[in-house]
Scaffold this motif. Structure first.
Motif, mmCIF file in Angstrom:
data_model
loop_
_atom_site.group_PDB
_atom_site.id
_atom_site.type_symbol
_atom_site.label_atom_id
_atom_site.label_comp_id
_atom_site.label_asym_id
_atom_site.label_seq_id
_atom_site.Cartn_x
_atom_site.Cartn_y
_atom_site.Cartn_z
ATOM 1 N N VAL A 131 0.836 -1.207 0.000
ATOM 2 C CA VAL A 131 0.000 0.000 0.000
ATOM 3 C C VAL A 131 0.863 1.247 0.000
ATOM 4 O O VAL A 131 0.609 2.202 -0.751
ATOM 5 C CB VAL A 131 -0.954 -0.004 1.214
ATOM 6 N N LYS A 132 1.902 1.256 0.822
ATOM 7 C CA LYS A 132 2.764 2.440 0.905
ATOM 8 C C LYS A 132 3.537 2.676 -0.390
ATOM 9 O O LYS A 132 3.721 3.816 -0.822
ATOM 10 C CB LYS A 132 3.716 2.302 2.092
ATOM 11 N N TYR A 133 3.993 1.571 -1.017
ATOM 12 C CA TYR A 133 4.711 1.743 -2.281
ATOM 13 C C TYR A 133 3.781 2.302 -3.356
ATOM 14 O O TYR A 133 4.149 3.221 -4.099
ATOM 15 C CB TYR A 133 5.319 0.421 -2.760
ATOM 16 N N CYS A 134 2.584 1.761 -3.462
ATOM 17 C CA CYS A 134 1.644 2.218 -4.489
ATOM 18 C C CYS A 134 1.208 3.661 -4.248
ATOM 19 O O CYS A 134 0.990 4.413 -5.204
ATOM 20 C CB CYS A 134 0.441 1.277 -4.544
ATOM 21 N N ASP A 135 1.099 4.062 -2.975
ATOM 22 C CA ASP A 135 0.804 5.461 -2.666
ATOM 23 C C ASP A 135 1.923 6.365 -3.164
ATOM 24 O O ASP A 135 1.676 7.414 -3.775
ATOM 25 C CB ASP A 135 0.633 5.641 -1.152
ATOM 26 N N SER A 177 0.379 9.801 -11.337
ATOM 27 C CA SER A 177 -0.909 9.833 -10.630
ATOM 28 C C SER A 177 -2.042 9.235 -11.463
ATOM 29 O O SER A 177 -3.110 8.914 -10.934
ATOM 30 C CB SER A 177 -1.266 11.270 -10.247
ATOM 31 N N GLU A 178 -1.819 9.098 -12.771
ATOM 32 C CA GLU A 178 -2.870 8.569 -13.646
ATOM 33 C C GLU A 178 -2.717 7.069 -13.900
ATOM 34 O O GLU A 178 -3.535 6.470 -14.603
ATOM 35 C CB GLU A 178 -2.845 9.315 -14.982
ATOM 36 N N ALA A 179 -1.685 6.464 -13.351
ATOM 37 C CA ALA A 179 -1.452 5.036 -13.573
ATOM 38 C C ALA A 179 -2.520 4.202 -12.878
ATOM 39 O O ALA A 179 -3.075 4.608 -11.841
ATOM 40 C CB ALA A 179 -0.069 4.647 -13.062
ATOM 41 N N ASN A 180 -2.796 3.048 -13.440
ATOM 42 C CA ASN A 180 -3.724 2.103 -12.816
ATOM 43 C C ASN A 180 -2.996 1.445 -11.654
ATOM 44 O O ASN A 180 -2.144 0.567 -11.850
ATOM 45 C CB ASN A 180 -4.182 1.064 -13.838
ATOM 46 N N ILE A 181 -3.332 1.863 -10.449
ATOM 47 C CA ILE A 181 -2.587 1.428 -9.276
ATOM 48 C C ILE A 181 -2.767 -0.058 -9.015
ATOM 49 O O ILE A 181 -1.882 -0.728 -8.455
ATOM 50 C CB ILE A 181 -2.997 2.266 -8.045
ATOM 51 N N PHE A 182 -3.895 -0.618 -9.434
ATOM 52 C CA PHE A 182 -4.126 -2.059 -9.269
ATOM 53 C C PHE A 182 -3.211 -2.863 -10.187
ATOM 54 O O PHE A 182 -2.716 -3.929 -9.809
ATOM 55 C CB PHE A 182 -5.592 -2.397 -9.538
ATOM 56 N N ALA A 183 -2.972 -2.334 -11.395
ATOM 57 C CA ALA A 183 -2.055 -3.002 -12.325
ATOM 58 C C ALA A 183 -0.628 -2.953 -11.792
ATOM 59 O O ALA A 183 0.123 -3.932 -11.912
ATOM 60 C CB ALA A 183 -2.133 -2.339 -13.703
ATOM 61 N N VAL A 184 -0.268 -1.823 -11.200
ATOM 62 C CA VAL A 184 1.071 -1.677 -10.609
ATOM 63 C C VAL A 184 1.276 -2.708 -9.500
ATOM 64 O O VAL A 184 2.302 -3.397 -9.450
ATOM 65 C CB VAL A 184 1.268 -0.249 -10.046
#
Length: 352
Positions: free
Chosen positions: A101-105, A113-120
């Protein structure tokens, strides 16, 4: 439980160092305004002293039996191991979630900021699943190259900020509140999760010496100290209005007209979080009594990803999963309370 071919203990301690460094790379830790450098330094020392103590029970197991704590528990308490294993698996799922969670934040706020965070998150977890399946030794080999790259990046960041230093004597005064002391110490205690990793994986290693743990913790503390120092005397008041202090230092670092090493910071961040989550998945597998099992790793990775989706959609879940007070309590139970109970229960029978 143990692998037939062991690798040098130094490699595991190198992994532990890199995993510990990931804490300060990924934290958007807010330094309380009004606290001095010496105050923050004292809280850091307290945090790392407690972290050092967290390694003692598992170091005793390794020194006296050449087993990690988890293997010892499987051998000595086969009837109760299901409860111990279940707790450690839950702890490692929580730990993986905490860092994911912290890395994706950080990725969303500082890179795209527009990246699909779930894909990441899915891509990162997939790579970690493969690494965990290959085993601790394979991950440890990667750590040598990651350490060399991280060393170069930190040298660039710190030396590149030397020209920005403005030594303010007021920062050497001692000022801060009681709540700030507790909060800061709790943050600097976060790297203690590496003691749990050591408790579970140290049985894979050979030529262990207790001083290796001390050396690894000291090097981690030095990195934290330098970041604190440059935050106070290079960023100054600007640091209080921003988050991700190490990221700021990477942006302000420069050598003449050449500056901005934030891309290198982001590279080190993803590499260290890759190591941390890969180790955590390996620990989950080891906690179940298997040295390497792809189905187990896949099942728990799916659980971690589902929890990540919940965290991103429900703020209450997210706050629970990244609460460093709760994280430290669970770490204390895993690294100190349970292993110490076994030490007391078996005491003189450790070598039998």
């Amino acid at each position: 439980m143990q692998t037939k071919i062991k690798f040098p203990s130094k490699r595991l301690l190198l992994l532990i160092f890199l995993a510990g460094v990931s804490v300060i790379l990924l934290e958007s830790f807010e330094i309380p305004k009004g606290t001095s450098y010496l105050f923050n330094l004292l809280t850091m020392i307290c945090g790392f002293l407690i972290t050092s103590l967290s390694f003692i029970p598992s170091a005793i197991f390794k020194s006296r039996t050449d087993l990690d704590f988890m293997s010892f528990a499987h051998i000595k308490t086969p009837n109760a191991i299901i409860f111990v294993s279940a707790f450690y698996c839950l702890y490692f799922v929580y730990t993986a979630e905490y860092f994911l969670v912290k890395y994706c934040d950080m990725f969303s706020k500082k890179l795209n900021s527009e990246a699909n965070i779930f894909a990441v998150a899915l891509v990162l977890l997939s790579v970690c699943v493969y690494a965990a399946y290959k085993g601790t030794n394979a991950i440890a080999r990667c750590s040598i190259f990651i350490f060399a790259f991280s060393f170069i990046v930190f040298v660039l960041i710190f030396t590149g900020n030397i020209s920005n230093l403005e030594i303010n004597t007021t920062n050497f005064s001692f000022s801060g509140q009681k709540n700030d002391f507790i909060n800061n110490t709790s943050f600097f205690l976060t790297p203690a999760f590496t003691a749990v990793i050591f408790a579970v994986l140290s049985g894979y290693t050979k030529n262990f010496r207790p001083r290796q743990i001390v050396f690894s913790i000291i090097i981690t503390a030095i990195v934290f100290t330098l970041i604190l120092f440059f935050t106070a005397f290079s960023l100054g008041e600007y640091a209080f209005a921003q988050d991700y202090r190490c990221f700021l230092l990477s942006k302000t670092a420069h050598f003449g007209d050449v500056g901005g090493f934030d891309s290198l910071y982001l590279s080190v961040s993803v590499l260290t979080i890759f190591l941390a989550i890969s180790l955590i998945l390996t620990c989950i597998c080891k906690s179940t009594g298997k040295s390497s099992s792809l189905p187990i790793i896949l099942v728990f990775s799916i659980i971690i990803f589902v929890l990540f989706i919940c965290a991103e959609n429900f703020n209450a879940v997210k706050e629970l999963l990244i609460n460093h007070y709760l994280f430290n309590i669970l770490t204390f139970i895993s690294a100190v309370v349970i292993p110490t109970f076994y030490l007391i229960a078996f005491g003189r029978r450790l070598n039998e």
